[in-house]
Design a protein around this motif. Sequence first.
Motif, PDB file in Angstrom:
ATOM      1  N   ILE A  62       0.723  -1.342   0.018  1.00 11.97           N
ATOM      2  CA  ILE A  62       0.170  -0.076   0.106  1.00 11.97           C
ATOM      3  C   ILE A  62       0.715   1.327  -0.010  1.00 11.97           C
ATOM      4  CG2 ILE A  62      -1.790   1.544   1.604  1.00 11.97           C
ATOM      5  CD1 ILE A  62      -3.021  -1.328   2.074  1.00 11.97           C
ATOM      6  N   PRO A  63       2.061   1.379   0.978  1.00 13.18           N
ATOM      7  CA  PRO A  63       2.841   2.467   0.841  1.00 13.18           C
ATOM      8  C   PRO A  63       3.598   2.639  -0.678  1.00 13.18           C
ATOM      9  CG  PRO A  63       2.945   1.259   2.781  1.00 13.18           C
ATOM     10  CD  PRO A  63       2.045   0.549   1.868  1.00 13.18           C
ATOM     11  N   HIS A 114       5.516   2.394   6.580  1.00 11.65           N
ATOM     12  CA  HIS A 114       4.909   3.439   5.482  1.00 11.65           C
ATOM     13  C   HIS A 114       6.197   4.752   5.651  1.00 11.65           C
ATOM     14  CE1 HIS A 114       2.500   6.845   3.917  1.00 11.65           C
ATOM     15  NE2 HIS A 114       3.204   7.703   4.394  1.00 11.65           N
ATOM     16  N   THR A 174     -14.291   3.556   5.568  1.00  6.15           N
ATOM     17  CA  THR A 174     -13.182   3.438   6.597  1.00  6.15           C
ATOM     18  C   THR A 174     -13.340   2.302   7.677  1.00  6.15           C
ATOM     19  OG1 THR A 174     -13.595   5.866   6.200  1.00  6.15           O
ATOM     20  CG2 THR A 174     -12.075   5.063   7.960  1.00  6.15           C
ATOM     21  N   ARG A 215      -6.165   1.961   1.054  1.00  5.29           N
ATOM     22  CA  ARG A 215      -5.046   2.799   1.594  1.00  5.29           C
ATOM     23  C   ARG A 215      -5.213   2.859   3.157  1.00  5.29           C
ATOM     24  NH1 ARG A 215      -6.480   8.001  -1.700  1.00  5.29           N
ATOM     25  NH2 ARG A 215      -8.560   8.419  -0.982  1.00  5.29           N
ATOM     26  N   GLY A 216      -3.907   2.961   3.783  1.00  7.27           N
ATOM     27  CA  GLY A 216      -3.858   2.913   5.161  1.00  7.27           C
ATOM     28  C   GLY A 216      -3.270   1.715   5.603  1.00  7.27           C
ATOM     29  N   SER A 217      -3.576   1.395   6.758  1.00 11.54           N
ATOM     30  CA  SER A 217      -2.829   0.307   7.453  1.00 11.54           C
ATOM     31  C   SER A 217      -3.626  -0.712   8.497  1.00 11.54           C
ATOM     32  CB  SER A 217      -1.533   0.558   8.401  1.00 11.54           C
ATOM     33  OG  SER A 217      -2.185   1.329   9.178  1.00 11.54           O
ATOM     34  N   GLY A 257       2.286  -0.362  10.741  1.00 11.37           N
ATOM     35  CA  GLY A 257       1.745   0.232   9.604  1.00 11.37           C
ATOM     36  C   GLY A 257       2.460   1.378   9.527  1.00 11.37           C
ATOM     37  N   ARG A 258       2.690   2.344  10.428  1.00 16.12           N
ATOM     38  CA  ARG A 258       3.238   3.492  10.568  1.00 16.12           C
ATOM     39  C   ARG A 258       4.783   3.549  10.082  1.00 16.12           C
ATOM     40  NH1 ARG A 258       1.500   5.625  14.748  1.00 16.12           N
ATOM     41  NH2 ARG A 258       3.354   5.210  16.106  1.00 16.12           N
ATOM     42  N   TRP A 302      -4.141  -0.101  11.094  1.00 18.13           N
ATOM     43  CA  TRP A 302      -4.399   0.942  12.437  1.00 18.13           C
ATOM     44  C   TRP A 302      -5.786   1.529  11.887  1.00 18.13           C
ATOM     45  CZ3 TRP A 302      -4.587   1.656  17.204  1.00 18.13           C
ATOM     46  CH2 TRP A 302      -4.396   2.999  17.832  1.00 18.13           C
ATOM     47  N   SER A 303      -5.973   1.944  10.648  1.00 13.03           N
ATOM     48  CA  SER A 303      -7.001   2.595   9.826  1.00 13.03           C
ATOM     49  C   SER A 303      -6.970   2.195   8.552  1.00 13.03           C
ATOM     50  CB  SER A 303      -7.289   4.115  10.269  1.00 13.03           C
ATOM     51  OG  SER A 303      -8.237   4.563   9.778  1.00 13.03           O
ATOM     52  N   LEU A 304      -7.721   1.848   7.970  1.00  7.69           N
ATOM     53  CA  LEU A 304      -7.852   1.452   6.526  1.00  7.69           C
ATOM     54  C   LEU A 304      -9.146   2.116   5.738  1.00  7.69           C
ATOM     55  CD1 LEU A 304      -6.296  -0.932   4.680  1.00  7.69           C
ATOM     56  CD2 LEU A 304      -8.266  -2.192   5.321  1.00  7.69           C
ATOM     57  N   GLU A 305      -8.899   2.560   4.668  1.00  6.00           N
ATOM     58  CA  GLU A 305      -9.837   2.785   3.761  1.00  6.00           C
ATOM     59  C   GLU A 305      -9.767   1.899   2.525  1.00  6.00           C
ATOM     60  OE1 GLU A 305     -11.380   7.231   2.313  1.00  6.00           O
ATOM     61  OE2 GLU A 305      -9.998   6.053   1.024  1.00  6.00           O
TER      62      GLU A 305
END
Lengths: 210, 907, 344
Positions: free
Chosen positions: C25-26, C214, C104, C92-94, C210-211, C96-99
């Motif tokens: 994703i990133p 990224h 969301t 997108r996202g991870s 995730g962070r 932790w929070s995904l879209e």
Amino acid sequence: MIARGDGRPDRRALLLAGGRGALRLSVAAGALYVVGTAIRRGALARPLEESATGVLRPPGALDEPEFLAACIRCNLCAEACDTGCIRLFGPAEGRHTGTPFIVAEERACNLCLACTEVCPSGSLFPVEDASLVRMGTALVDERLCVSLNGTGVCGACHTACPLKNEAITQGNRNAPTVHEDACVGCGLCEEACIVHDRKAIRVVSGRSFA
Amino acid sequence: MVDRKAFPRRTFLELSGATVAACAGTPAFAGEFATAKYGADELARKSGRRVLQAQCPYCGVGCGTLIQVENDRIVGISPDKLHPTNKGVQCIKGLNAHEPTYRDRLTKVLVRKDMSDPATGHVSSTKGRFDDDVFREASYEEAEEIVAERTAHYIDEFGGNSIGLTGSGQLTMEAQWIENLLMKGVIGSNSIEANARMCMTSAVTGYFHSYGSDTPPTSYDDVEEADFISFWGHNARAAHPVLFWRVADHKKKNRVPTLVSDPRRTGTVTGLEDIDPRNSHHFQTLNGDISYLNAIAHVILEKYPKAVMPEEWLEQHSTGWREYIEGIRTRYSPEQVVERLRYVDQGRVTVEQIEEIAKLFAEASIKGRERGRGGCLTIWGIGYNQMLHGQHNTISIINLHLLTGNLGRPGCGTHSQTGQPNAMSERLMGGLTGRLPFNKSLDNVEWRDWMADRWRIPRERLAHTATLENPMVIGMMERALAGDLKAMFWMYTTHIHLPDVETLVRPALTKLFCVVQDIYRHAPNLLYADVVFPAQTWGEWPGGVYIQSERRLYVNDGVGRSFDEQGNTIEEARPDLDMAIDKGISVGRLLGLNVEEIFPYKRRTEGPFAGSFDPEEVFEDIVRASRGSDADLTGMLEVKEKDGTGLYEQLRRLRGIQWPAPTYEIAKAGGTPRRYMGQEGWKEAPYALFPKQGGKAKFKLCEQDYGGADGALLKEVCGELSQYGANSGEGPWLYENQELLIRARDNALTPEVPDLEYYRDHDKGIDDAKRDDKYPFWLGLGIVYEHFHSAKTIRGPSTLRLVPEQYVELNPEDAERYGLEDGEKVRIVSRRGSYEGRVTVGTSSMVRPSRCVTFPGYLFSPWNLSVADSADPKKNRWLVNAVAHRAWDPVSGQADYKKIAARIERI
Amino acid sequence: MKLPKPLQVGRRSVQLAVIALTVLIPVAARYANYLSARQLDDAIERFDGSVQGHSLALVDGALRLATGAESGDVELRGDEREAVILAARNVRGSTWSLELFGLTLTDPLAALESAFASRTARRVMFVGILIPLLGTILLGRVFCSWICPAGFLLEITGFLRRVLRFLELRPGRVRLWHGNNYLLLGLGLGLSAVVGLPILGYVYPPALVGREVHNGITVMFDRAEDGLVGFSAAGLTVTSWFLLAIVLVEVAFGSRIWCRSLCPGGGLFTALGAFRLVRVKRDDKSCTQCGECVVACEMGLSPMLDRTGVECDNCGKCVANCSDDALAFRMVGSERRARKEAVR
């Protein structure tokens, strides 16, 4: 479970235990407060605060303390950003770690507002219209601006401004005048400014980081 | 490199530190631009950098520029405060002129594997591509030999005129001199053209017609003296910013009235209105300039007889004035003119406006004459020159100035503003068909022999060249397509500046053997090149002279070395001058000429410019040859002899010399600021009279008629013109139908006329036009402030970032009516081709630059971005000249890019 | 009803997909960003016909491999790039929070700590956590067993523990009180509220991984743009050390200590999943008390003794390993219904 021999609860012991629990709890809460405050004042208060003028948050960001509290550091805004202007603070930035920022000089926001649409925490608040965004205000340095210091005819900031003739108007030799009430602080002017080593127009976020 | 992105804190701290410093302290030496307050020496001392003097490489204003050099690399540009043209001010293009220098450079001599050979009729299968696999690398000597042998072979077989050359208004004067010698003297061809042809030749031929010499009589200093300034077809604020702001400063200070004649409400219009809307006027006309100038003359004749020069004066200094006045009185009253132009102009220019302008013009003329300074200054640009009747446009302006005596005084005159930095020199060096250096025709036997001797070539060789014909640059392309031209040299220019690129120019180049000198690896010319030589560019040449619009010669110093993007020296890059000399030597030798005598120049063996010829030697030849012409520069030689100051050094010290400079005193004083002053009691001044026609200027009434209220004549002629360019690669040839062009010119028509009735039918939408094959819009092509031409500024990040995308200006009314939105991508289609762009509506559009507003029914796109997406035809969507029409002014050779019939298609 | 191995295969696939997406994703996002941003302001890329920057070349190369485009092609066809951009727009996202296609999905812990830290509940957060919340209430802490990257990592440590056992080095079997989760969760939330910062996100693996992935990828790309090769290790190193420490502790002292007793998210999901409707149920009649399920359970639970407790993450290993087909996932209601039917 605290119980007497007959299996019924020993109220006295329970009361005592409860009292001890309450004591423990309040001690724990006090400790928590002390530790928390220490963290807030000390370890997490990185030097960002001293240089607060420069950091731009993405459009629609809440005021700084609320923003720091509400942002869940999830990358979504950065991934939604088509211009790639949104970056995230690295691991050494204390409480700012993982929060989004923009260095307009290198790449500015084009106000597509995609970040406000994806933000899951509400820390980037959806803005109805790009002209309502307030990321900061552009500030012109008259000594550096070529149109103002008499060494050139430029007008780059005006051309770049998405709210031209409202946020920036042109005067003699295309010299810019910034109108604070209309300027959204997107930084496109700063990005476009042709004075490369030290930009003559900068967006100052005006955020309080204290 | 600092890893700034990995640790945002660093960026951040730097940023904040800089902010604090910028706000708190006085900036010390802040690199690039805070430096214009210094002269060259001071700048060098303060910056610790080497500083070179040069003229800005972009527009024809010709600002004095200081090039900052570090380790032989150009790292910055500063305006020169000692230069009289710009006085320490420079525009955004010039200030960033160093940026594109080392990008995308051509580093090797390339030879196309499959070359076209018109002698055998072989057409290359890879023309139209410039990928690495279609070329092979070659040594300079090998490529030189291929070119020389082929050229000599074609000359033997088909004659010298089968070789063509397109030069440039950006070459140095010396290279233009040599290139002309190479063509007319060595090769024996009259097919020499230049991109100046599309830029200024309407002014050239107009000046020749009226004054007898291609000599703009004015200086920039006239701006500050003028009482009334008008811009005709000239968006000066975008094209020539430094000139515009001199006008604006003057207007602000002295409240002079101004006029802009332009179909668009441009930045020039709004900029002047910002200063004072009451005395800023705008003629929003399309193609009506001749008539309006005549109408102004009519009002002055009728209402302001005091402003008209007395008959004795007219008789003494001019011819044809009686017929002119007679014609004006009978056919050009404002009412008649507005009515006659209604079909195209829709009455946007009113009788009252014309009368107001005539009043201002008359008042300023009288004022100027009474004071002996000031009067009317008329400036025109490419929008005025690029018409089928461009020459007549120039003549009309001169007529009006002669009639009112706005000539030969400081502060008035006719000022043609050239587009290119050295277009004036291309004209002066005669780098065009049928011309000789110093404003003389190739048919002038006396001068021809003089030049043959100066060029050290046999006189009969030049006499033979004079018998050859070439119908100017577009006709030359037609000749190529018809098979009459075999080979072409391209020096420091591009083929995409020509109209009708897809159906005329590119098919022609596919058949030709093309030799290209260029600086960029992905320049469009490489698509059709058979042999490619990497060239040095501005700032790298070992010197060379430019002449800008006020006849000022100025030297361009350089570092003598080229670098690629990685910082490696490009060994193969040479100055165009050297390559032209080498070609002259090798071709001349094969033709049996005494090349040692023709080109006596020797390569230097030491110093920073080792290996290259000394341009100053060539310049000295030029100066010597100018003796006796009306561009006599031999005063510089006297200065050199008496004072020992070198020619270039004189230019450096004086920040340029305005030609002519025939005597020691004049050369020492920086040349001649103004011309044609004989009539104002300046008789003693050298070159004061009109140089030909018995010292008289010539009036000629230029006519305009669209053939009635429905434009019958316009439609008829345009209908006939529309067949040219409709078929790719085939005739008919317009150079064989000059009568049609003459007819179009003499009635001051346009090359195309849109289906205006269709446009006015409000039931028709965008998609209907496509279905019905109609072209309801006018389309104009021009320039945008941030860019200069189509090569350098689109390779500079600062300027490209500002205007990165092709756009189409659309009037808000049209946008609403056709349901087109700001920012929408559309295709613009003409009878010959199409391009894509984003719709930009109004002055607050999100599509940059959004400064100008067109009138309803008129579209505008800049040509600067023509290859900014890709030079490769397969990927290119922005090439605007694909839609332009090839019709040209039969005298000046200029095409009209401003009046194309087009339609919009949705993508 | 018995759901055997296919469910485990599915679970492993999802876990692997999550890991892959965490990286992809990133990458796609950066690629899309660069394509749209650089297109406009990097002059040179338009003239050499190829992509500017080494990072884009990297992705282009990979795309070329994947799509079988010829290496001679200077530029990829637009479609592949369009596909990447489209993907980047929609996923997108991870963890932790995904879209996902406009939908969301946010970790309830994120919403909770954000609300605590800012002392404000924002409606947008409830929208994002709705599905995860309902999912957990229905299915229990399946996030831990199916999606959490740390969960996956720690499951692998189970293998290391088996290796140790094979070598006759007995790994420890420490079991902390599972209620620690709640304590730490509460402590974390309290601290967040006091400090005014969402603290838990800095130690909670789904957020951390995730962070930092990224960030690492972004920096790698940015460096490549500057002509450098490199990977920003800073954030990832810290994360790796953190995860490694957990792994080592678990290998040495006891399996799933983190998930059972320390992870704040684990605590939240445990609490939310306490009354889950889908549970592992044992059929008393067919169970032979062989103990395979006890061995299989990394959480240290005993389905054999019907002790599946609150901390069970419904991973289904016990079900898959049951030699008697006695264990199965059942809806809570269905069991009662069955009992009722039996009584009747």
